[in-house]
Design an enzyme around this catalytic site. Structure first.
Site, PDB file in Angstrom:
ATOM      1  N   ASP A 149       6.827  -7.853   6.272  1.00 33.68           N
ATOM      2  CA  ASP A 149       6.983  -8.546   4.992  1.00 33.68           C
ATOM      3  C   ASP A 149       5.656  -9.224   4.621  1.00 33.68           C
ATOM      4  OD1 ASP A 149       7.588 -10.162   2.892  1.00 33.68           O
ATOM      5  OD2 ASP A 149       9.125 -11.340   3.935  1.00 33.68           O
TER       6      ASP A 149
ATOM      7  N   TYR B 193       0.276  -6.633 -16.163  1.00 39.85           N
ATOM      8  CA  TYR B 193       0.645  -5.790 -17.296  1.00 39.85           C
ATOM      9  C   TYR B 193       0.859  -6.671 -18.520  1.00 39.85           C
ATOM     10  CZ  TYR B 193       3.009  -2.325 -20.162  1.00 39.85           C
ATOM     11  OH  TYR B 193       3.341  -1.481 -21.185  1.00 39.85           O
TER      12      TYR B 193
ATOM     13  N   ALA C  87       0.789  -1.239   0.000  1.00 35.70           N
ATOM     14  CA  ALA C  87       0.000   0.000   0.000  1.00 35.70           C
ATOM     15  C   ALA C  87       0.820   1.287   0.000  1.00 35.70           C
ATOM     16  CB  ALA C  87      -0.901  -0.001   1.245  1.00 35.70           C
ATOM     17  N   SER C  88       2.144   1.193  -0.104  1.00 31.02           N
ATOM     18  CA  SER C  88       2.916   2.404   0.190  1.00 31.02           C
ATOM     19  C   SER C  88       3.337   3.224  -1.020  1.00 31.02           C
ATOM     20  CB  SER C  88       4.153   2.040   1.010  1.00 31.02           C
ATOM     21  OG  SER C  88       5.037   1.254   0.248  1.00 31.02           O
ATOM     22  N   THR C  89       3.318   2.630  -2.205  1.00 29.42           N
ATOM     23  CA  THR C  89       3.728   3.379  -3.402  1.00 29.42           C
ATOM     24  C   THR C  89       2.869   2.928  -4.597  1.00 29.42           C
ATOM     25  OG1 THR C  89       5.396   1.727  -3.973  1.00 29.42           O
ATOM     26  CG2 THR C  89       6.184   3.616  -2.719  1.00 29.42           C
TER      27      THR C  89
ATOM     28  N   TYR D 212       9.185  -8.512 -21.375  1.00 26.67           N
ATOM     29  CA  TYR D 212       8.122  -8.468 -20.366  1.00 26.67           C
ATOM     30  C   TYR D 212       7.166  -9.650 -20.501  1.00 26.67           C
ATOM     31  CZ  TYR D 212       5.220  -6.816 -16.698  1.00 26.67           C
ATOM     32  OH  TYR D 212       4.537  -6.763 -15.496  1.00 26.67           O
TER      33      TYR D 212
ATOM     34  N   LEU E 197       3.339   2.832 -16.301  1.00 31.95           N
ATOM     35  CA  LEU E 197       3.536   4.104 -15.606  1.00 31.95           C
ATOM     36  C   LEU E 197       4.896   4.144 -14.945  1.00 31.95           C
ATOM     37  CD1 LEU E 197       0.168   4.579 -13.752  1.00 31.95           C
ATOM     38  CD2 LEU E 197       1.151   6.083 -15.443  1.00 31.95           C
TER      39      LEU E 197
HETATM   40  P1  NAD Z   1       5.771  -0.103  -6.872  1.00 32.29           P
HETATM   41  O1  NAD Z   1       7.205  -0.452  -6.836  1.00 32.29           O
HETATM   42  O2  NAD Z   1       5.407   1.309  -6.701  1.00 32.29           O
HETATM   43  O3  NAD Z   1       4.922  -0.946  -5.828  1.00 32.29           O
HETATM   44  C1  NAD Z   1       5.271  -2.188  -5.333  1.00 32.29           C
HETATM   45  C2  NAD Z   1       4.944  -2.209  -3.860  1.00 32.29           C
HETATM   46  O4  NAD Z   1       5.202  -3.517  -3.322  1.00 32.29           O
HETATM   47  C3  NAD Z   1       5.803  -1.239  -3.045  1.00 32.29           C
HETATM   48  O5  NAD Z   1       4.964  -0.401  -2.288  1.00 32.29           O
HETATM   49  C4  NAD Z   1       6.629  -2.145  -2.152  1.00 32.29           C
HETATM   50  O6  NAD Z   1       6.915  -1.580  -0.897  1.00 32.29           O
HETATM   51  C5  NAD Z   1       5.688  -3.324  -2.012  1.00 32.29           C
HETATM   52  N1  NAD Z   1       6.373  -4.523  -1.548  1.00 32.29           N
HETATM   53  C6  NAD Z   1       7.352  -5.219  -2.182  1.00 32.29           C
HETATM   54  N2  NAD Z   1       7.728  -6.265  -1.418  1.00 32.29           N
HETATM   55  C7  NAD Z   1       6.952  -6.236  -0.300  1.00 32.29           C
HETATM   56  C8  NAD Z   1       6.853  -7.056   0.843  1.00 32.29           C
HETATM   57  N3  NAD Z   1       7.629  -8.125   0.982  1.00 32.29           N
HETATM   58  N4  NAD Z   1       5.946  -6.721   1.790  1.00 32.29           N
HETATM   59  C9  NAD Z   1       5.152  -5.636   1.664  1.00 32.29           C
HETATM   60  N5  NAD Z   1       5.198  -4.818   0.596  1.00 32.29           N
HETATM   61  C10 NAD Z   1       6.094  -5.114  -0.374  1.00 32.29           C
HETATM   62  O7  NAD Z   1       5.258  -0.662  -8.261  1.00 32.29           O
HETATM   63  P2  NAD Z   1       3.858  -0.699  -8.995  1.00 32.29           P
HETATM   64  O8  NAD Z   1       4.191  -0.425 -10.409  1.00 32.29           O
HETATM   65  O9  NAD Z   1       2.822   0.095  -8.296  1.00 32.29           O
HETATM   66  O10 NAD Z   1       3.527  -2.246  -8.889  1.00 32.29           O
HETATM   67  C11 NAD Z   1       2.381  -2.772  -8.255  1.00 32.29           C
HETATM   68  C12 NAD Z   1       1.752  -3.829  -9.156  1.00 32.29           C
HETATM   69  O11 NAD Z   1       1.257  -3.184 -10.330  1.00 32.29           O
HETATM   70  C13 NAD Z   1       2.739  -4.905  -9.618  1.00 32.29           C
HETATM   71  O12 NAD Z   1       2.109  -6.148  -9.599  1.00 32.29           O
HETATM   72  C14 NAD Z   1       3.044  -4.472 -11.044  1.00 32.29           C
HETATM   73  O13 NAD Z   1       3.438  -5.554 -11.861  1.00 32.29           O
HETATM   74  C15 NAD Z   1       1.693  -3.923 -11.458  1.00 32.29           C
HETATM   75  N6  NAD Z   1       1.696  -3.061 -12.652  1.00 32.29           N
HETATM   76  C16 NAD Z   1       2.588  -2.045 -12.776  1.00 32.29           C
HETATM   77  C17 NAD Z   1       2.597  -1.280 -13.938  1.00 32.29           C
HETATM   78  C18 NAD Z   1       3.580  -0.142 -14.126  1.00 32.29           C
HETATM   79  O14 NAD Z   1       3.826   0.248 -15.269  1.00 32.29           O
HETATM   80  N7  NAD Z   1       4.121   0.427 -13.100  1.00 32.29           N
HETATM   81  C19 NAD Z   1       1.672  -1.534 -14.955  1.00 32.29           C
HETATM   82  C20 NAD Z   1       0.744  -2.557 -14.775  1.00 32.29           C
HETATM   83  C21 NAD Z   1       0.772  -3.326 -13.608  1.00 32.29           C
END
Ligand code: NAD
Length: 396
Positions: free
Chosen positions: A110, A224, A48-50, A234, A272
């Protein structure tokens, strides 16, 4: 501490608390105006943090008025180091949610561990009774298996053949050719173990057996697909195999949840700038081109716009159309034929000299720095700020 961006390879090792707080407030302001007439009431957001997870928590709270429990994995600051953006974002989110009178609790553990699941269940039972939405939004380079203690690593590699394409160093705009060797069987399997649906299923199984999912509960994980030009690295690479597993898990969970009239979905989101996507070769250049085209066409969306649309139109709206593989498609605008054709038209022409003109690389770089709280025009980055920020609503 004077906080400026610092890099170790391509990873930014510092974050600015005030800048991160501004990022969170911008997202909150965006959804506060829109609101949702129908939405979740009690949500658990894992990751939930980013990025997409944070946006999901913000939409749940500030558009739908939901109570949220967020699972994050973030280190606080120390004497010599800042905290990471996820820690500062969560502190800012909690502050705003507290001020507005919304219930929110954060579990800083975790998410792959049994302990995080047990803590969440205990907290739901104590404070919320049951939950109606579970968002799974993890992206991680490693996973410690909760039963065996073994550590698995995810890699971003092609499968079968070497992948060659152009990529950009978004710090100096240098275009170069990248060549990535294919993964071996073990690397493919480990990537599936980390980024596939195994842990999502463990979460839903644990929540189900504890009886904390309400009638009609919904769970969503993010995936994705992307364009053909990134397929080898990918969708047809190691990470794509993991996403296939995640998508197959959605249908297993959907069946399981039938007994409570629940649903499990995968939502295929748009590319994104996030910490995760910036780490994939070729993708930053693709995103830079994509942003330029989508902005020119007036159809660009960030995390918050995507997730608001997911909730308003799809999950709680009247446009829950699924593709042939049962997935929600929020990447519809990215994958539009005219958008992809425009990218193909410029792709081969991109060089170091013209990348700033042909793509929106300036914006990619800006968005990347912004993820860590930098490049806000109204923040004085030469000013001494405290790196220490408290999480007020968290459970250790
Ligand atoms: P992100 O890096 O911002 O978010 C990933 C999050 O997972 C972070 O908040 C991180 O702290 C958390 N995390 C990782 N390991 C953890 C753990 N052990 N315990 C608790 N939290 C943990 O990236 P994002 O792009 O928001 O990715 C989130 C999802 O969205 C992923 O499944 C990604 O594949 C998917 N996604 C991303 C995109 C893109 O272009 N960014 C596009 C489509 C789908």
């Amino acid at each position: 501490m004077i906080i400026k961006p610092k890099f170790k390879n391509f990873i930014c090792t510092t974050a600015h608390p005030e800048g991160c707080s501004k990022n969170v407030k911008e997202q909150i302001d965006y959804v506060k105006k829109l609101k949702l007439s129908n939405g979740p009431k009690k949500a658990l957001i894992i990751g939930a943090s980013t990025g997409y997870g944070l946006a999901s928590r913000i939409v749940s709270t500030f558009a739908a008025g939901a109570s949220t429990i967020g699972v994050i994995f973030a280190k606080p600051a120390s004497e010599t180091r800042t905290a990471g953006p996820g820690f500062y974002n969560t502190a800012a989110f909690e502050k705003e949610a507290n001020k507005a009178g919304y219930y929110c609790k954060t579990i800083n553990k975790d998410a792959f561990s049994k302990e995080a699941k047990d803590t969440a269940i205990e907290l739901i039972k104590k404070d919320l009774g049951k939950i109606d939405l579970v968002i799974y939004s993890l992206a991680s380079p490693r996973r410690v298996h909760p039963e065996t203690g073994e550590t698995f690593h995810s890699v971003i590699k092609p499968i079968g053949e070497i992948y060659k394409n152009k990529t950009v160093n978004f710090h100096n705009y240098k275009i170069s050719d990248v060549e990535i060797n294919p993964a071996n069987k073990d690397e493919i399997q480990q990537t599936i173990t980390v980024m596939g649906g195994d842990d999502w299923k463990l979460w839903i199984d644990s929540l189900s057996s504890a009886g904390v999912l309400s009638e009609g509960a919904v769970t969503v994980a993010y995936s994705y697909i992307g364009p053909e030009l990134t397929y080898p690295i990918y969708r047809q690479g190691t990470i794509g195999k993991a996403k296939e597993h995640l998508e197959a898990t959605a249908s297993v969970l959907d069946n399981q949840l039938k007994k409570i009239n629940g649903k499990a979905f995968v939502s295929v989101n748009k590319a994104l700038v996030t910490q995760s996507s910036s780490a994939i070769p070729v993708v930053p250049l693709y995103i830079s081109a994509l942003y330029k085209i989508m902005k020119e066409k007036g159809i660009h969306e960030g995390c918050i716009e995507q997730i608001y649309r997911l909730f308003s139109d799809k999950l709680y709206g009247d446009d829950l159309r699924l593709d042939g593989n049962g997935r929600i498609r929020l990447d519809d605008l990215e994958m539009q034929e005219d958008v992809q054709k425009s990218i193909s038209d410029i792709w081969n022409k991109i060089t170091t000299e013209n990348v700033a003109e042909l793509t929106n690389i300036d914006n990619f770089k800006h968005e990347f720095f912004k993820l860590f709280g930098f490049e806000h025009s109204d923040i004085d980055y030469d000013k001494d700020v405290s790196q220490y920020v408290e999480l007020t609503n968290h459970l250790e």
